[in-house]
Design an enzyme around this catalytic site. Structure first.
Site, short mmCIF file in Angstrom:
data_model
loop_
_atom_site.label_atom_id
_atom_site.label_comp_id
_atom_site.label_asym_id
_atom_site.label_seq_id
_atom_site.Cartn_x
_atom_site.Cartn_y
_atom_site.Cartn_z
N ASP A 90 -9.93 -1.40 -4.29
CA ASP A 90 -9.24 -0.11 -3.98
C ASP A 90 -8.43 0.39 -5.18
O ASP A 90 -8.26 1.68 -5.21
CB ASP A 90 -8.41 -0.34 -2.70
CG ASP A 90 -8.98 -0.13 -1.43
OD1 ASP A 90 -9.88 0.45 -1.44
OD2 ASP A 90 -8.59 -0.72 -0.54
N GLU A 120 -6.64 5.39 -0.19
CA GLU A 120 -7.02 4.44 -0.99
C GLU A 120 -5.71 3.77 -1.78
O GLU A 120 -5.72 2.68 -1.96
CB GLU A 120 -8.03 4.75 -2.05
CG GLU A 120 -9.37 5.19 -1.44
CD GLU A 120 -10.20 4.10 -0.61
OE1 GLU A 120 -9.61 3.02 -0.37
OE2 GLU A 120 -11.37 4.43 -0.23
N HIS A 123 -3.83 1.69 0.66
CA HIS A 123 -4.66 0.25 0.74
C HIS A 123 -3.95 -0.54 -0.25
O HIS A 123 -3.78 -1.56 -0.09
CB HIS A 123 -6.12 0.47 0.88
CG HIS A 123 -6.75 1.67 2.06
ND1 HIS A 123 -7.87 1.64 1.89
CD2 HIS A 123 -5.85 2.03 2.97
CE1 HIS A 123 -8.03 2.63 2.93
NE2 HIS A 123 -6.87 2.78 3.53
N TYR A 127 -1.78 -4.40 -0.34
CA TYR A 127 -2.08 -5.70 -0.78
C TYR A 127 -0.84 -6.16 -1.52
O TYR A 127 -0.44 -7.47 -1.20
CB TYR A 127 -3.34 -5.49 -1.51
CG TYR A 127 -4.54 -5.01 -1.10
CD1 TYR A 127 -5.04 -5.28 0.12
CD2 TYR A 127 -5.32 -4.06 -1.59
CE1 TYR A 127 -5.99 -4.64 1.01
CE2 TYR A 127 -6.47 -3.53 -0.82
CZ TYR A 127 -6.60 -3.83 0.25
OH TYR A 127 -7.84 -3.33 1.11
N GLU A 187 -17.26 0.95 0.43
CA GLU A 187 -16.50 1.53 1.79
C GLU A 187 -17.22 0.64 2.85
O GLU A 187 -16.64 0.20 3.68
CB GLU A 187 -16.63 2.71 1.90
CG GLU A 187 -15.93 3.85 0.93
CD GLU A 187 -14.42 3.66 0.93
OE1 GLU A 187 -13.88 3.09 1.83
OE2 GLU A 187 -14.15 4.76 0.28
N GLU A 221 -11.81 2.99 6.04
CA GLU A 221 -13.02 2.89 5.18
C GLU A 221 -14.09 3.35 6.05
O GLU A 221 -15.22 3.96 5.34
CB GLU A 221 -13.09 1.52 4.63
CG GLU A 221 -11.85 0.77 4.00
CD GLU A 221 -11.67 1.38 2.65
OE1 GLU A 221 -12.24 2.61 2.29
OE2 GLU A 221 -10.86 0.94 1.72
N HIS A 224 -14.03 7.20 5.71
CA HIS A 224 -14.40 7.46 4.28
C HIS A 224 -15.86 7.32 4.09
O HIS A 224 -16.38 8.22 3.50
CB HIS A 224 -13.50 6.59 3.16
CG HIS A 224 -12.27 6.44 3.43
ND1 HIS A 224 -11.15 5.78 2.61
CD2 HIS A 224 -11.22 7.41 3.82
CE1 HIS A 224 -10.20 5.85 2.80
NE2 HIS A 224 -10.02 7.02 3.82
#
EC number: 1.17.4.1
Length: 347
Positions: A90, A120, A123, A127, A187, A221, A224
């Site tokens: 990402d 993105e 995302h 993490y 993706e 995703e 996308h």
């Protein structure tokens, strides 16, 4: 076949029409009127993307904080490796989608890609948030090092990085098409060994907060990937000189190589994870490849894997169809801000 270098789209060029003459390499004023675009259904895509808005720190991780120390050593190790993989992908995707948007002469495409790039970035931030919830800063930093030091993971990402970096050096219609193909692989394929790990934990009632976060990323995703596949088909329709057997063969070769690398990675990172059958996982990867090829407009290449062989994962990844009845509602895990609950900040 002309393969001229593209210039970045002008920000504002009033002498050009508002409706772009081409998606890339065309002319446009830069003024976006959603009621006068070449592909009107992309307004619905834009609205769907906006409707998926979420933020990582509004997802309750309190149970995960308590459960992580009780995971097996193998589960903890895999958890950190998979997070590193997802962050690596990402991070590169945020930059690549943003770069692609700068060459889009159709302002509707530029706007959609801007939203995708922003998601993105969310995302990637998630993490960091996940790891900050369950391990120390030192272990967080160690986990993020895996993406650039683990030899199997580097091998797994090598072709993707080569194509993305080539696009940075030379922007042409061909390099955009190839970058978009790799975006569909990223993706629609490269995430799924990692997703499967977290969903497997969730079905054992472990790390459900993490799995919920991954479910939102998964939903994004899929949206996308759908748009990028449509964009590939539209670019090829505008530039039929690239719609050749040579390019088709290249796509098939990249998919086959990507599948082989993804299976190798899954067997490395998911080995001995309780609840995951590696043969089933390999079949699921091939099933995902077939699905993405169909979305691009090509034929399946793994005829023995036209159906999803990993039955248990369907509730997590196959129920996002743009309707309100999806996995989240079925599992009573709707998106709720932790500020309204006893969230991580209150531990």
């Amino acid at each position: 076949m002309s393969n001229f270098l593209l210039e970045k789209a002008k920000t504002l060029e009033p002498i050009n029409p508002n409706r772009a003459t081409a998606l890339f390499g065309g002319k446009s004023s830069g003024i976006l009127n959603w009621n006068d675009i070449e592909y009107p259904h992309w307004y619905k895509t834009y609205k769907r993307l906006l409707g998926n808005f979420w933020q990582s720190d509004e997802i309750n991780m309190s149970s995960d904080v308590k459960q992580f120390p009780n995971l097996s050593e193998k589960e903890q190790e895999t958890y950190l490796k998979v997070i590193s993989l997802l962050a690596t992908l990402d991070s590169s995707q945020t930059r690549t989608i943003l770069l692609t948007s700068l060459y889009a002469t159709d302002p509707s495409v530029q706007s959609i890609l801007a939203v995708i790039a922003q998601q993105e970035a969310v995302h990637n931030e998630s993490y960091s948030y996940i790891l900050s919830s369950v391990v120390s800063l030192e272990k967080q930093n160690q986990a993020f090092e895996i993406g650039r030091t683990d030899p199997i993971l580097r091998k797994r990402n090598q072709l993707l990085m080569e194509q993305y970096n080539q696009f940075v050096e030379e922007a042409t219609i061909e390099s955009i098409l190839k970058t978009l193909v790799y975006s569909t692989l990223l993706e629609g394929l490269f995430f799924y060994s990692g997703f499967a790990f977290f969903y497997n934990l969730s079905r054992q009632n472990k790390m459900v907060g993490t799995s919920t976060m991954i479910s939102y990323i998964n939903r994004d995703e899929l949206e996308h990937g759908r748009f990028i596949c449509e964009l590939i088909r539209a670019v090829l329709a505008e530039h039929p000189e690239y719609n050749t057997k040579s390019f088709t063969d290249w796509v098939y070769n990249q998919f086959q190589e990507a599948v082989d690398l993804e299976i190798e990675w899954s067997q490395y990172v998911l080995k001995d994870v309780e609840g995951i059958d590696l043969e089933e996982m390999a079949g699921f990867i091939k099933y995902r490849a077939n699905k993405m090829l169909r979305m691009i407009g090509l034929s399946e290449i793994y005829l023995e894997h036209l159906q999803n062989p990993m039955k248990w994962i369907r509730v997590y990844v196959d129920n996002f169809d743009g309707t309100k009845t999806d996995f989240f509602e079925q599992k009573s895990r709707s998106y709720t801000k932790v500020s309204e609950l006893n969230g991580f900040d209150e531990l």
